[in-house]
Scaffold this active site. Structure first.
Site, PDB file in Angstrom:
ATOM      1  N   SER A 183       0.846  -1.182   0.000  1.00  0.00           N
ATOM      2  CA  SER A 183       0.000   0.000   0.000  1.00  0.00           C
ATOM      3  C   SER A 183       0.886   1.236   0.000  1.00  0.00           C
ATOM      4  O   SER A 183       2.016   1.203   0.500  1.00  0.00           O
ATOM      5  CB  SER A 183      -0.873   0.008   1.254  1.00  0.00           C
ATOM      6  N   TYR A 206      -1.372  -0.130  10.459  1.00  0.00           N
ATOM      7  CA  TYR A 206      -1.479  -0.649   9.089  1.00  0.00           C
ATOM      8  C   TYR A 206      -0.248  -0.222   8.279  1.00  0.00           C
ATOM      9  O   TYR A 206       0.357  -1.037   7.581  1.00  0.00           O
ATOM     10  CB  TYR A 206      -2.760  -0.128   8.441  1.00  0.00           C
TER      11      TYR A 206
END
Length: 182
Positions: A149, A162
């Site tokens: 990501s 995250y």
């Protein structure tokens, strides 16, 4: 011959895509199967998994799968056992796609949030690579894809854990390339 076959083919190749019933994982399963690969996928949701497999069969794709909670070491081991059986002990492509995210301010993350995210996003793909290593080697043409990501590269609000997990995946990718690539 269709447009896909004119460009290239994955006929004869095998792939495992984690979290393949929706989102990016679904699109990856469709692409790999569309290029002729035999694909195995997993999901925590049995109903959704069965619906997707039926959908893919209707498109003429060779996709099978099983229910798997990737946060469970036993489930990961069973998954690789199923893949071993399905593909005669050889795997060409491992796509570590499944992940989880919890949006919270840094001070509001609980130890349980941290463990859940790190287990799903880092420990699970790490362990799957270890388990799949013999299958990837046996294929003579093993490839691993990690879905990361932008959060693994830049700071974003409400995503500290995250982001840390995806930054770690980026580094794991580099290290495995260093150790395992020819």
């Amino acid at each position: 011959m269709g447009c896909r076959e004119q460009r290239w083919s994955l006929k004869g190749m095998t792939a495992l895509v984690t979290g393949g019933t929706r989102g990016i994982g679904f699109a990856i399963v469709e692409e790999l199967a569309g290029f002729g690969a035999r694909v195995y996928t997993c999901s925590r949701n049995e109903k959704e998994l069965n619906e997707r497999i039926k959908e893919w069969e209707g498109k003429g794709f060779s996709v099978s799968g099983s229910v798997c909670d990737l946060s469970s070491q036993d489930d990961r081991e069973k998954l690789i056992g199923s893949v071993t059986s399905a593909f005669d002990g050889k795997l060409n492509i491992l796509v570590n796609n499944a992940a989880t995210v919890t949006l919270r301010k840094f001070v509001d993350y609980t130890p349980e949030d941290y463990s859940l995210i790190m287990n799903a996003n880092l420990h699970s793909p790490f362990h799957l690579c270890q388990l799949a290593h013999p299958l990837l080697k046996a294929s003579g043409n093993g490839n691993i894809v990690f879905i990361s990501s932008v959060a693994g590269l830049v700071a974003l609000p409400m995503l500290s854990v995250y982001s840390a997990s995806k930054g770690a995946i980026n580094q794991l990718t580099r290290n495995l390339a260093c150790e395992w690539a020819k």
